[in-house]
Design a protein around this motif. Sequence first.
Motif, short mmCIF file in Angstrom:
data_model
loop_
_atom_site.label_atom_id
_atom_site.label_comp_id
_atom_site.label_asym_id
_atom_site.label_seq_id
_atom_site.Cartn_x
_atom_site.Cartn_y
_atom_site.Cartn_z
N VAL A 205 -17.86 -36.64 -3.59
CA VAL A 205 -16.63 -36.10 -4.17
C VAL A 205 -15.77 -37.30 -4.49
N ILE A 206 -15.51 -37.52 -5.78
CA ILE A 206 -14.85 -38.75 -6.22
C ILE A 206 -13.41 -38.44 -6.59
N TYR A 207 -12.49 -39.23 -6.05
CA TYR A 207 -11.06 -39.02 -6.28
C TYR A 207 -10.48 -40.19 -7.08
N ALA A 250 -15.72 -28.82 6.32
CA ALA A 250 -16.88 -29.38 5.64
C ALA A 250 -17.99 -29.64 6.66
N GLU A 251 -19.24 -29.61 6.18
CA GLU A 251 -20.39 -29.65 7.09
C GLU A 251 -21.06 -31.01 7.16
N GLY A 252 -20.40 -32.05 6.69
CA GLY A 252 -20.96 -33.38 6.84
C GLY A 252 -21.97 -33.80 5.80
N ILE A 253 -22.12 -33.01 4.73
CA ILE A 253 -23.03 -33.43 3.66
C ILE A 253 -22.28 -34.08 2.51
N PHE A 254 -20.96 -33.95 2.51
CA PHE A 254 -20.14 -34.50 1.43
C PHE A 254 -19.65 -35.90 1.79
N SER A 255 -19.70 -36.78 0.80
CA SER A 255 -19.07 -38.09 0.94
C SER A 255 -17.81 -38.11 0.08
N ALA A 256 -16.83 -38.88 0.49
CA ALA A 256 -15.57 -38.99 -0.25
C ALA A 256 -15.44 -40.42 -0.78
N SER A 280 -12.08 -38.29 6.96
CA SER A 280 -13.11 -39.15 7.56
C SER A 280 -13.92 -38.47 8.66
N SER A 281 -13.30 -37.57 9.40
CA SER A 281 -14.03 -36.93 10.50
C SER A 281 -15.05 -35.92 9.99
N ALA A 282 -14.85 -35.40 8.78
CA ALA A 282 -15.77 -34.39 8.24
C ALA A 282 -16.72 -34.95 7.20
N ALA A 283 -16.41 -36.10 6.64
CA ALA A 283 -17.22 -36.66 5.55
C ALA A 283 -18.42 -37.42 6.10
N ALA A 284 -19.53 -37.33 5.37
CA ALA A 284 -20.71 -38.11 5.75
C ALA A 284 -20.47 -39.59 5.52
N GLU A 285 -19.62 -39.91 4.56
CA GLU A 285 -19.30 -41.31 4.23
C GLU A 285 -17.97 -41.32 3.51
#
Length: 338
Positions: A205-207, A250-256, A280-285
């Motif tokens: 997910v790109i911001y 979020a289930e930890g499959i998304f990166s930010a 950060s606590s929910a993101a895979a990266e």
Amino acid sequence: MSSLDRLRELDAQHQLEAVLALPDHLRDALWRIESARLESGEGAGVMICGMGGSAIGGDLAAAALGERRTLPLLTIRGYELPPWATPEWTIVCSSYSGETEETLACMDAAGALGARRIVATTGGSLAELARNDGVPVIGLPATIPAPRAAVGYMFAVAAEAAALTGVPRIHTEIDTAAAHLESAAEGLLDRAQGIAARLDGTVPVIYGADLTAPVARRWKTEINENAKAPAFWAELPEADHNEICGWTEAEGIFSAVFLEDPDQHPRERRRIELTADAVSSAAAEVETVTLEGETRTERLLSGVMLGDLISLFLAAHRNLDPTPIEALDLLKQRMGRP
């Protein structure tokens, strides 16, 4: 085998070469636009009508101009012009293939409106319509392996079309940016390999914010087409008013991925910092990427090249040739002709 060697082995149509040729594309685009001998004239603004890689140039040009943009520069993705459009607008119909049905519809609509039209294409039905109606055509090279790799041409066309209506020209800035990209290419390659390795196996997910918002959109679409993988983009500060809540479960499959520009509004930079921490606590990266360059155009285009390279390396991680787009081809076939 390194990821670069794996990419070169898989990249049957040499899309990596096309991405690294962005500096040459920018220079060639300026020459082709100059050769088209387009006439200047006052107007209400410019609309870039296109889809996918033929549309993103409008978004990027508007961002590069920033506060220097004295008239609207809009991107139209669809079959119709806005109902408030008047003949005073300049309509740029952009389709690499010349067969994009939405762009062809806008070409007809602009003609019926009596607006000034400019076409950018390699040929096809769009070029034929332009010839029949006496509309100037900026001819694009047909040798690029994928239309999305023609982003440098589409960016330059949009920027120069805006200049025809009185918006400040940035052609010198574009030429300087080409030289910057040449000198930065090796570093961008190394950087892209590292980021791709960390994003591999995640859904990015790109911001972006301000200058980096259309770059975030470009990263998303290139990952979709080249890596054949889901990816999403959003714009700050808007995402802090809704999307940030979605990360709490979020289930930890998304990166930010957060794209920073050194000249961003200080509150936007603070938002990037705090939002990155919040997810950060929910993101895979979590990746924060700062765009490099002296001018807005240099930073914008280096961000585009970096994202394009990342998408190619993600394809290599998935053992995929980045160029084929079978899902799009199948959908077009099922849609049939309008």
